[in-house]
Structure formats: structure tokens, C-alpha cells
Motif scaffolding. Sequence first.
Motif, PDB file in Angstrom:
ATOM      1  N   TYR A 145      18.237   6.250  20.033  1.00 26.70           N
ATOM      2  CA  TYR A 145      17.626   4.978  20.570  1.00 26.70           C
ATOM      3  C   TYR A 145      17.578   5.271  22.005  1.00 26.70           C
ATOM      4  O   TYR A 145      18.725   5.499  22.635  1.00 26.70           O
ATOM      5  CB  TYR A 145      18.213   3.848  20.179  1.00 26.70           C
ATOM      6  N   ARG A 153      15.171  -3.026  26.179  1.00 28.97           N
ATOM      7  CA  ARG A 153      15.950  -2.708  24.882  1.00 28.97           C
ATOM      8  C   ARG A 153      15.886  -1.413  24.031  1.00 28.97           C
ATOM      9  O   ARG A 153      15.440  -0.596  24.908  1.00 28.97           O
ATOM     10  CB  ARG A 153      15.103  -3.746  23.653  1.00 28.97           C
ATOM     11  N   LEU A 159      14.774   1.414  21.898  1.00 32.55           N
ATOM     12  CA  LEU A 159      13.529   1.985  21.011  1.00 32.55           C
ATOM     13  C   LEU A 159      13.997   3.204  20.175  1.00 32.55           C
ATOM     14  O   LEU A 159      14.434   4.000  20.753  1.00 32.55           O
ATOM     15  CB  LEU A 159      12.315   2.071  21.809  1.00 32.55           C
ATOM     16  N   GLU A 185      12.941  -1.475  16.923  1.00 36.46           N
ATOM     17  CA  GLU A 185      13.775  -2.085  18.438  1.00 36.46           C
ATOM     18  C   GLU A 185      15.065  -2.786  17.887  1.00 36.46           C
ATOM     19  O   GLU A 185      15.047  -3.357  17.049  1.00 36.46           O
ATOM     20  CB  GLU A 185      12.823  -3.209  18.691  1.00 36.46           C
TER      21      GLU A 185
END
Length: 159
Positions: free
Chosen positions: A49, A55, A57, A69
Amino acid sequence: MNSRVEQYQGLATQAKGLLAATDDPVANAANLAALIFNMLEQVNWAGFYFLRDGRLLVGPFQGQPACVEISLTTGVCGAAASSGKTQRVADVHEFPGHIACDVNSRSELVVPLYEGGSLIGVLDLDSPVINRFDQADQQGLETLAEIYLEASDFSYFNK
Ligand code: SME
């Protein structure tokens, strides 16, 4: 020396070779995820991620389709990203806020990726087996994460 430590030494050598071909962080993440997923036993998800607009992703991975997410305050990945510390969770059912992308996942290891003090993202491994990951796995994956960070140029993300 136990065999798990030796296995990670072999994986580190393979990863250095595999990631030498380019410094593109997406290409390197794709190949490292595939290497980890195919070489380790009892792993049902391995991948990345990346920090995007505050945030996490989903990036290159192997395994079942995953949550797109993740907030920095949620789940095992969020805990690793916001604390800067590897999260090794023996039983994800006991982890408050765990995000079940794959219902088969029972234990998890998440290594935060930081470069020059900046959060890049996380390297995440899931297993269908409770308590799959030990200290040797943690050290081995932290070394693979370092190899990934050294091999990749994150200015690509801003192009
Ligand atoms: N279980 C993770 C979410 C990512 S998936 O496992 C691929 C978490 O709680 O952060």
C-alpha cells in the motif's frame, strides 16, 4: 542457524538481483510482491500500500483482490504506517480495527516503508494460519523492505 533465517538470506540475494533492473518503485513492488508470495509458504496475500493524499492506496500485490483505501488510523496497515513500527499480529481477530480484505487471513505482518523520514507506504503479508510469522520472518521482511527502498527512486511518484 535455522532454516527460516537461511531462506530469507536467499530471498534477499534474489531480491537484490531482481530489483537491480530498474529504480521504478511500481515495477520493483510488483516483482518483490511476486517473489515473496511465490517463495513463502502459507501466505495468501503479499503486497504494497502506498501513501496517497493522506491515506494508504493499494499497490502491486499477489493474492485475492484487496481493500483499495486504508486510513492511517485503521487496521494493521494503518498502525504500521502511523507508528513507523512493524506490526506482527498472531491472530488478526484479536486486533482492534483489523480490516478483513480476505476472510481467510488469520495472521499478518506489516512493515512500514519510510525513506528519509517520509512515509512511502507499507509492505503487507497475510497468512491463513494463526501465528504464522515469527521474529525471523519479521527480520527477513524488514530486510526485504530495506532492499526495496534502496532499489527504488520515489521521485517517480511525483512525475
Ligand atoms: N488486513 C489489513 C488490510 C489489508 S489486507 O490484509 C490486504 C489491515 O488490517 O490493515
